[in-house]
Design an enzyme around this catalytic site. Structure first.
Site, PDB file in Angstrom:
ATOM      1  N   CYS A   2     -23.668  27.242 -29.672  1.00 27.09           N
ATOM      2  CA  CYS A   2     -23.582  26.120 -28.751  1.00 27.09           C
ATOM      3  C   CYS A   2     -23.473  26.682 -27.345  1.00 27.09           C
ATOM      4  CB  CYS A   2     -22.353  25.288 -29.065  1.00 27.09           C
ATOM      5  SG  CYS A   2     -22.167  24.921 -30.811  1.00 27.09           S
ATOM      6  N   ARG A  27     -29.518  27.052 -26.516  1.00 26.15           N
ATOM      7  CA  ARG A  27     -28.519  27.612 -27.425  1.00 26.15           C
ATOM      8  C   ARG A  27     -28.103  26.614 -28.502  1.00 26.15           C
ATOM      9  NH1 ARG A  27     -25.681  32.247 -25.266  1.00 26.15           N
ATOM     10  NH2 ARG A  27     -24.200  31.843 -26.915  1.00 26.15           N
ATOM     11  N   TRP A  74     -24.724  22.807 -31.478  1.00 22.21           N
ATOM     12  CA  TRP A  74     -25.534  23.066 -32.663  1.00 22.21           C
ATOM     13  C   TRP A  74     -24.557  22.925 -33.828  1.00 22.21           C
ATOM     14  CZ3 TRP A  74     -25.704  26.291 -36.886  1.00 22.21           C
ATOM     15  CH2 TRP A  74     -26.948  26.435 -37.533  1.00 22.21           C
ATOM     16  N   ASN A 100     -17.174  26.888 -28.893  1.00 16.09           N
ATOM     17  CA  ASN A 100     -18.238  27.554 -29.660  1.00 16.09           C
ATOM     18  C   ASN A 100     -17.565  28.406 -30.724  1.00 16.09           C
ATOM     19  OD1 ASN A 100     -19.999  26.556 -27.792  1.00 16.09           O
ATOM     20  ND2 ASN A 100     -20.505  28.537 -26.882  1.00 16.09           N
ATOM     21  N   GLY A 101     -18.151  28.485 -31.903  1.00 14.65           N
ATOM     22  CA  GLY A 101     -17.575  29.331 -32.954  1.00 14.65           C
ATOM     23  C   GLY A 101     -17.091  28.487 -34.119  1.00 14.65           C
ATOM     24  N   GLU A 481     -43.353  39.533 -38.789  1.00 15.67           N
ATOM     25  CA  GLU A 481     -43.007  38.886 -37.520  1.00 15.67           C
ATOM     26  C   GLU A 481     -43.994  37.748 -37.210  1.00 15.67           C
ATOM     27  OE1 GLU A 481     -40.712  38.544 -35.561  1.00 15.67           O
ATOM     28  OE2 GLU A 481     -41.534  38.018 -33.613  1.00 15.67           O
ATOM     29  N   LYS A 485     -42.917  33.877 -36.671  1.00 16.10           N
ATOM     30  CA  LYS A 485     -43.239  33.099 -35.465  1.00 16.10           C
ATOM     31  C   LYS A 485     -43.878  31.778 -35.866  1.00 16.10           C
ATOM     32  CE  LYS A 485     -41.287  34.480 -33.111  1.00 16.10           C
ATOM     33  NZ  LYS A 485     -40.478  35.653 -33.120  1.00 16.10           N
ATOM     34  N   GLU A 488     -41.294  29.368 -37.671  1.00 12.08           N
ATOM     35  CA  GLU A 488     -40.157  28.817 -36.930  1.00 12.08           C
ATOM     36  C   GLU A 488     -40.555  27.816 -35.851  1.00 12.08           C
ATOM     37  OE1 GLU A 488     -37.488  31.535 -34.855  1.00 12.08           O
ATOM     38  OE2 GLU A 488     -39.142  32.821 -34.276  1.00 12.08           O
ATOM     39  N   HIS A 504     -49.944  42.709 -56.798  1.00 13.81           N
ATOM     40  CA  HIS A 504     -48.740  42.521 -57.609  1.00 13.81           C
ATOM     41  C   HIS A 504     -48.274  41.071 -57.606  1.00 13.81           C
ATOM     42  CE1 HIS A 504     -48.580  46.820 -58.057  1.00 13.81           C
ATOM     43  NE2 HIS A 504     -48.727  46.944 -56.749  1.00 13.81           N
ATOM     44  N   LYS A 603     -30.734  29.643 -30.173  1.00 12.79           N
ATOM     45  CA  LYS A 603     -31.150  30.940 -29.661  1.00 12.79           C
ATOM     46  C   LYS A 603     -30.215  32.062 -30.094  1.00 12.79           C
ATOM     47  CE  LYS A 603     -33.682  33.661 -27.199  1.00 12.79           C
ATOM     48  NZ  LYS A 603     -34.965  34.045 -27.786  1.00 12.79           N
TER      49      LYS A 603
END
Ligand code: M6R
Length: 608
Positions: A2, A27, A74, A100-101, A481, A485, A488, A504, A603
Site C-alpha cells: 500500500c 503501489r 492493496w 502498510n504491512g 519473462e 509480462k 500480468e 516432454h 508494485k
C-alpha cells in the site's frame, strides 16, 4: 503493497496528499482515504476504487487543515470496501491511522480488545493498532505509538494523528518502508520518495523499530526503546519529471522507451575500456572475499528472479564461480548449507520485497556474505547487505517491471565480467565485452524503432487465449519473462518453457490457435531452436520469432519475425526481451487493460 503519504506544514494538506497518493497509486489501488486535521476537528474521507474516486468525493470541499495523512490500499485483510479502507479509527475517533504491512497477532489482540468492550468496525488487522494507540495514549502520541509497537507482532509502516495533538504526525516502521522528507517549515513522510520528490529531495530513511514525530518545526526520531536517534539527511537523485508520463500513454511504454538510457545509466562511469575491466565501487567493502568466492546464490522474485536466471549463465560463461538461482519465497524455508565464503546476491527493484528480505536475513544467520543489486537507494535490502550495486534507473512506476530488468541484466554482466577478468578472461575478451556493452543503447534503439511492426504482430494475435514462449540457455529466462509480462498485464494465459522440454509434454498443446514466441538469436543454441520451430510448424502452430538481423532461415520458417541486432551470446537477452515487452504492452492495449495497474497486483510486495 500500500502507499502512505503524510504532510505537516503551513500549506493546505489536501492537495499535497492527493498529489502524493497519485504518485503512489502504483503501489496499491483498490481503495484510498485521507484524514486532514483542522484544529481539533479531523476530516476523514475514504472510498473504494482509485484515487480519482477519492478526489471526486472531496474536490469541492474546502478543507483548510495543514496536517494530514493519506493512504492507497492493496487489500490483505478484508475486501476492498469503504469500511476497510484507511485511515482506521479508534472508537472515540480521536486516533486516525494508516498502515502498510500485516499485524500477525491481530486475532489475539482483537479478541482481547473485544472482551473489554471495544467494537470493531472493519475486518482489517490495522484497526487493532488504532484501538491500542488510543488505549495507550495519555497525552503523548509518541509514547502511545511506542507502547503499541511493543504489543504487536508483524510488519508495519504506519502514520497516525490525534484529534487533540494538532500539528503532529507520528510515523513508525518495522519491516515496511517509511521515509521522512525534510522541507522548510514543512515535513513529509511517505512509503516511497515518489510521493514527496516534487516538494523536497532531502530525506531520512527510518530504520526498523524506529518512530518519528513530525511537526512544521522539525522532526525527532527515536527507537522503540525511547533512545533519541540523530541521523543525517540524504539527497535523492530522482527528478519530479521522472515520475511524469511526459506524453506517453502509459508508464510501462515510457519505461520501455527509456531503456537505452537505462543501460547508459547502469554503465556510466563503470567501464575501463582499455583494461577490459568494469569498476564497481559499491562492492569494494567485500572485494577481497568476493574475488576468492567460488559459490554464489542469487535470490529474487518475479522479474528480478528471471534476471538472476540469465545471470547464472553469464557467470558460468565468464567466471569460475558456480551459481544457484533461487526464488526467495522458497529459499527462505530451505535448510541452508553453504560452502565457506558463499555470497548471496539479492536482486530487487524496490529493495523492499518481503520474501527477498527474509531470504537474505536467513542466509546471514547461516554465515553467508550478502550483496544487493537494487534500484531504490536507501531501501531495506540496500541497507541490510554488506555491499551492492545500484541500478540508477530512476523510478519504475509501471507495475510490470521493464527497464529495471534491463538494468539488472547489465549489472550482472558487469559483475561477472569484473570477476571473470580476475579469474580466467583475457584482456581481449574483456575489451570485446566492454565494446559490445557500450553498443547496446544504440542497438536497443533499433529494436524500439520496430514498435509499429510489433504492434501489428500483437494485433494479429491478441485475441488468442494461450501463448507459449520458448528459449534455450540465455533465451530460456527470457521466455519466462516474456510469458510473465504477457500474463500480468494482458491476462492472457502464457507459459515460458525451456525449448528442450517440448517433447516432454508441452508439444501436446501445439495447435493452429496457440502462438509460440521463439527466442532464437544467432547464439550457440540457434540450430537447436530451429529444430524446435520445425516441430511446431509441422503441427501448424503459429510462430513469432525474435531473431538476429539477416537470419534468412528463420524468415522461411516463422510466421512473423522481429529482428534484433547482432551481439555477444550473453548480451542477447538484453535485446531479446524488448520485443516481448512491446508485444505484451500492445496486446494489453488492444484488450483495454489497465496496463500500469493490472488487477490484483501491486508494485512493491512487502508482505509474504
Ligand atoms: O521489487 P522486486 O524486484 O523485488 O520485485 C519482484 C517482483 O515482485 C516483480 O518483479 C514482479 O514480478 C513484477 N510485477 C514483474 O513485472
Amino acid at each position: 503493497m500500500c502507499g502512505i503519504v503524510c504532510y505537516v506544514g503551513k500549506k493546505k494538506a489536501k492537495p499535497i496528499l492527493l498529489e502524493g497518493l497519485k504518485r503512489l497509486e502504483y503501489r496499491g489501488y483498490d481503495s484510498a482515504g485521507l484524514a486532514v486535521q483542522d484544529g481539533n476537528h479531523i476530516h476523514c474521507f475514504r472510498t473504494t476504487g482509485k484515487i480519482i474516486e477519492l478526489e471526486k468525493k472531496i474536490n469541492d470541499l474546502d478543507i483548510c487543515g495543514t496536517t494530514g495523512i493519506a493512504h492507497t490500499r492493496w487489500a490483505t485483510h478484508g475486501e476492498p470496501s469503504e469500511a476497510n479502507a484507511h485511515p482506521q479509527m479508534d472508537q472515540d475517533e480521536n486516533i486516525f491511522l494508516i498502515h502498510n504491512g500485516i499485524i500477525e497477532n491481530y486475532h489475539t489482540l482483537k479478541k482481547r480488545l473485544e472482551k473489554s468492550g471495544t467494537v470493531f468496525r472493519s475486518e482489517t488487522d490495522t484497526e487493532v493498532l488504532a484501538h491500542l494507540i488510543a488505549l495507550n495514549f495519555d497525552g503523548n502520541l509518541d509514547e502511545a505509538v511506542r507502547k503499541t509497537m511493543a504489543q504487536v507482532e508483524g510488519t508495519f509502516g504506519l502514520a497516525v494523528i490525534h484529534r487533540h495533538k494538532p500539528g503532529e504526525v507520528v510515523v513508525a516502521r518495522r519491516g515496511s518502508p517509511l521515509i521522512i522528507g525534510i522541507g522548510k517549515d514543512e515535513n513529509f513522510a511517505a512509503s516511497d520518495v515518489a510521493a514527496m520528490v516534487r516538494y523536497t529531495n532531502k530525506v531520512i530513511h527510518l530504520n526498523d523499530n524506529e518512530l518519528a514525530s513530525l511537526s512544521d518545526e522539525g522532526i525527532t526520531i527515536s527507537t522503540a526503546q525511547a533512545k533519541t536517534v540523530e541521523r543525517a539527511t540524504e539527497t535523492v537523485e530522482w527528478q519530479p519529471e521522472d515520475a511524469e508520463l511526459n506524453g506517453f500513454p502509459h508508464f510501462m511504454l515510457k519505461e520501455i522507451f527509456e531503456q537505452p538510457e537505462t543501460i547508459r545509466n547502469a554503465i556510466r562511469g563503470r567501464l575501463e575500456p582499455g583494461e577490459g575491466v568494469p569498476k564497481l565501487g559499491g562492492i569494494m567493502p567485500v572485494w577481497e572475499k568476493l574475488k576468492e568466492c567460488r559459490h554464489v546464490v542469487i535470490v529474487a522474485c518475479g522479474t528480478s528472479y528471471y534476471a538472476g536466471c540469465v545471470g547464472r549463465y553469464t557467470f558460468e560463461k565468464l567466471t569460475e564461480i558456480g551459481v544457484e538461482v533461487e526464488l526467495a519465497s522458497e529459499f527462505r524455508y530451505r535448510k541452508l548449507n553453504f560452502p565457506p565464503n558463499t555470497f548471496i546476491i539479492a536482486i530487487s527493484q524496490s529493495g523492499e520485497t518481503a520474501d527477498t528480505l527474509a531470504a537474505i536475513r536467513e542466509a546471514k544467520r547461516k554465515g553467508a556474505h550478502l550483496m544487493g543489486i537494487v534500484n531504490v537507494v536507501g531501501s531495506s535490502i540496500s541497507r541490510e547487505t554488506e555491499a551492492g550495486i545500484y541500478c540508477h534507473a530512476g523510478p519504475e512506476i509501471g507495475v510490470a517491471s521493464t527497464k529495471i530488468f534491463i538494468s539488472q541484466l547489465t549489472i550482472l554482466t558487469l559483475l561477472a565480467l569484473l570477476l571473470g577478468r580476475h579469474q580466467k578472461l583475457s584482456l581481449t575478451e574483456g575489451v570485446e565485452a566492454i565494446k559490445a556493452l557500450s553498443a547496446l543503447p544504440d542497438q536497443l534503439k533499433r529494436v524500439l524503432a520496430q514498435d509499429n511492426y510489433i504492434q501489428a504482430v500483437a494485433e494479429k494475435y491478441y485475441r488468442w487465449n494461450n501463448w507459449l514462449f520458448l528459449g534455450r540457455k540465455y533465451g530460456y529466462p527470457i521466455a519466462m519473462e516474456g510469458a510473465l509480462k504477457l500474463k500480468e498485464i494482458s491476462y492472457i494465459h502464457a507459459e515460458g518453457y525451456a525449448a528442450g522440454e517440448m517433447k516432454h509434454g508441452p508439444i501436446a498443446l501445439i495447435n493452429p490457435e496457440m502462438p509460440t514466441v521463439a527466442i532464437v538469436p544467432k547464439d550457440s543454441m540457434h540450430e537447436k531452436m530451429l529444430n524446435n520451430i520445425h516441430e511446431i510448424k509441422s503441427r501448424r502452430g503459429p510462430v513469432i520469432a525474435i531473431a538476429t538481423e539477416g537470419d534468412e532461415k528463420i524468415k522461411e520458417m516463422a510466421d512473423d519475425v522481429i529482428e534484433i541486432p547482432q551481439t555477444l551470446d550473453y548480451l542477447y537477452p538484453i535485446l531479446c526481451v524488448v520485443p516481448c515487452q512491446l508485444l505484451a504492452y500492445h496486446c494489453a492495449r488492444f484488450l483495454n487493460r489497465e496496463i500500469d495497474k493490472p488487477r490484483n497486483l501491486a508494485k512493491s510486495v512487502t508482505v509474504e
